[in-house]
Design a protein around this motif. Structure first.
Motif, PDB file in Angstrom:
ATOM      1  N   GLN A   2      -2.724  52.625  36.197  1.00 27.20           N
ATOM      2  CA  GLN A   2      -2.953  51.589  37.203  1.00 27.20           C
ATOM      3  C   GLN A   2      -3.959  52.031  38.271  1.00 27.20           C
ATOM      4  O   GLN A   2      -4.877  51.295  38.617  1.00 27.20           O
ATOM      5  CB  GLN A   2      -1.610  51.243  37.829  1.00 27.20           C
ATOM      6  CG  GLN A   2      -1.615  50.079  38.763  1.00 27.20           C
ATOM      7  CD  GLN A   2      -0.199  49.753  39.234  1.00 27.20           C
ATOM      8  OE1 GLN A   2       0.767  50.395  38.866  1.00 27.20           O
ATOM      9  NE2 GLN A   2      -0.079  48.736  40.045  1.00 27.20           N
ATOM     10  N   TYR A  25      -8.920  43.020  35.782  1.00 23.22           N
ATOM     11  CA  TYR A  25      -7.741  42.378  36.373  1.00 23.22           C
ATOM     12  C   TYR A  25      -6.919  41.651  35.318  1.00 23.22           C
ATOM     13  O   TYR A  25      -5.688  41.608  35.407  1.00 23.22           O
ATOM     14  CB  TYR A  25      -8.115  41.415  37.508  1.00 23.22           C
ATOM     15  CG  TYR A  25      -8.157  42.105  38.846  1.00 23.22           C
ATOM     16  CD1 TYR A  25      -7.024  42.733  39.374  1.00 23.22           C
ATOM     17  CD2 TYR A  25      -9.308  42.139  39.600  1.00 23.22           C
ATOM     18  CE1 TYR A  25      -7.059  43.378  40.593  1.00 23.22           C
ATOM     19  CE2 TYR A  25      -9.359  42.779  40.830  1.00 23.22           C
ATOM     20  CZ  TYR A  25      -8.228  43.405  41.305  1.00 23.22           C
ATOM     21  OH  TYR A  25      -8.255  44.042  42.520  1.00 23.22           O
ATOM     22  N   TYR A  32       1.137  44.350  34.162  1.00 23.70           N
ATOM     23  CA  TYR A  32       2.042  44.201  35.311  1.00 23.70           C
ATOM     24  C   TYR A  32       2.149  42.715  35.666  1.00 23.70           C
ATOM     25  O   TYR A  32       1.652  42.276  36.701  1.00 23.70           O
ATOM     26  CB  TYR A  32       1.527  45.002  36.517  1.00 23.70           C
ATOM     27  CG  TYR A  32       1.242  46.446  36.179  1.00 23.70           C
ATOM     28  CD1 TYR A  32       2.274  47.384  36.154  1.00 23.70           C
ATOM     29  CD2 TYR A  32      -0.043  46.867  35.856  1.00 23.70           C
ATOM     30  CE1 TYR A  32       2.029  48.708  35.831  1.00 23.70           C
ATOM     31  CE2 TYR A  32      -0.301  48.190  35.530  1.00 23.70           C
ATOM     32  CZ  TYR A  32       0.730  49.108  35.517  1.00 23.70           C
ATOM     33  OH  TYR A  32       0.490  50.417  35.193  1.00 23.70           O
ATOM     34  N   THR A  34       4.299  40.841  36.854  1.00 16.77           N
ATOM     35  CA  THR A  34       5.061  40.382  38.017  1.00 16.77           C
ATOM     36  C   THR A  34       4.400  40.769  39.340  1.00 16.77           C
ATOM     37  O   THR A  34       4.995  40.597  40.401  1.00 16.77           O
ATOM     38  CB  THR A  34       6.497  40.961  37.984  1.00 16.77           C
ATOM     39  OG1 THR A  34       6.421  42.388  37.991  1.00 16.77           O
ATOM     40  CG2 THR A  34       7.253  40.458  36.764  1.00 16.77           C
ATOM     41  N   ASN A  35       3.161  41.261  39.293  1.00 18.00           N
ATOM     42  CA  ASN A  35       2.456  41.661  40.511  1.00 18.00           C
ATOM     43  C   ASN A  35       1.567  40.512  40.992  1.00 18.00           C
ATOM     44  O   ASN A  35       0.497  40.276  40.436  1.00 18.00           O
ATOM     45  CB  ASN A  35       1.618  42.910  40.255  1.00 18.00           C
ATOM     46  CG  ASN A  35       0.989  43.454  41.516  1.00 18.00           C
ATOM     47  OD1 ASN A  35       0.533  42.711  42.375  1.00 18.00           O
ATOM     48  ND2 ASN A  35       0.951  44.767  41.628  1.00 18.00           N
ATOM     49  N   GLN A  37      -0.299  40.184  43.581  1.00 24.25           N
ATOM     50  CA  GLN A  37      -1.597  40.572  44.150  1.00 24.25           C
ATOM     51  C   GLN A  37      -2.673  40.644  43.067  1.00 24.25           C
ATOM     52  O   GLN A  37      -3.824  40.294  43.310  1.00 24.25           O
ATOM     53  CB  GLN A  37      -1.498  41.912  44.882  1.00 24.25           C
ATOM     54  CG  GLN A  37      -2.814  42.312  45.559  1.00 24.25           C
ATOM     55  CD  GLN A  37      -3.289  41.285  46.568  1.00 24.25           C
ATOM     56  OE1 GLN A  37      -2.579  40.963  47.501  1.00 24.25           O
ATOM     57  NE2 GLN A  37      -4.493  40.754  46.378  1.00 24.25           N
ATOM     58  N   TYR A  38      -2.301  41.078  41.884  1.00 26.11           N
ATOM     59  CA  TYR A  38      -3.279  41.135  40.797  1.00 26.11           C
ATOM     60  C   TYR A  38      -3.756  39.734  40.415  1.00 26.11           C
ATOM     61  O   TYR A  38      -4.943  39.521  40.144  1.00 26.11           O
ATOM     62  CB  TYR A  38      -2.713  41.866  39.585  1.00 26.11           C
ATOM     63  CG  TYR A  38      -2.469  43.335  39.823  1.00 26.11           C
ATOM     64  CD1 TYR A  38      -3.117  44.027  40.844  1.00 26.11           C
ATOM     65  CD2 TYR A  38      -1.575  44.037  39.039  1.00 26.11           C
ATOM     66  CE1 TYR A  38      -2.886  45.375  41.058  1.00 26.11           C
ATOM     67  CE2 TYR A  38      -1.338  45.389  39.242  1.00 26.11           C
ATOM     68  CZ  TYR A  38      -1.998  46.049  40.263  1.00 26.11           C
ATOM     69  OH  TYR A  38      -1.768  47.381  40.464  1.00 26.11           O
ATOM     70  N   ASP A  66       5.317  34.924  44.013  1.00 28.70           N
ATOM     71  CA  ASP A  66       5.714  35.296  45.373  1.00 28.70           C
ATOM     72  C   ASP A  66       5.393  34.143  46.313  1.00 28.70           C
ATOM     73  O   ASP A  66       4.217  33.902  46.613  1.00 28.70           O
ATOM     74  CB  ASP A  66       4.972  36.556  45.810  1.00 28.70           C
ATOM     75  CG  ASP A  66       5.361  37.028  47.199  1.00 28.70           C
ATOM     76  OD1 ASP A  66       6.032  36.280  47.947  1.00 28.70           O
ATOM     77  OD2 ASP A  66       4.988  38.152  47.551  1.00 28.70           O
TER      78      ASP A  66
END
Length: 81
Positions: A2, A25, A32, A34-35, A37-38, A66
């Motif tokens: 990462q 990205y 990932y 569940t991130n 921000q990505y 989120d």
């Protein structure tokens, strides 16, 4: 890993190679998922290359993961249209 991908993204941003930024990205969101921000960063990269459809999808994905991203994602989408 990462951290290496994120450092590589920084290099491509400085080079203004947003197609490569998108590719990296996209790899990060697969690894990932569940991130949020990505997804948000992917949305910005899509917008930089003029891909509004995918920019909107990525922004919505960030907000869905989120709710703290909702207001920013909505403003981002409004500015694209």
């Amino acid at each position: 890993d990462q951290g290496q991908l994120l450092r590589l993204i920084e290099v491509y941003i400085k080079l203004k190679d947003f197609k490569k930024v998108i590719e990296l990205y996209e790899d990060l969101v697969k690894r990932y998922p569940t991130n949020p921000q990505y997804y948000a960063s992917l949305a910005v990269a899509y917008a930089r290359v003029g891909d509004k459809t995918n920019a909107i999808k990525a922004a919505q994905a960030a907000a869905n993961l989120d709710p703290g991203f909702r207001e920013e994602a909505d403003a981002f989408i409004r500015n694209l249209q």
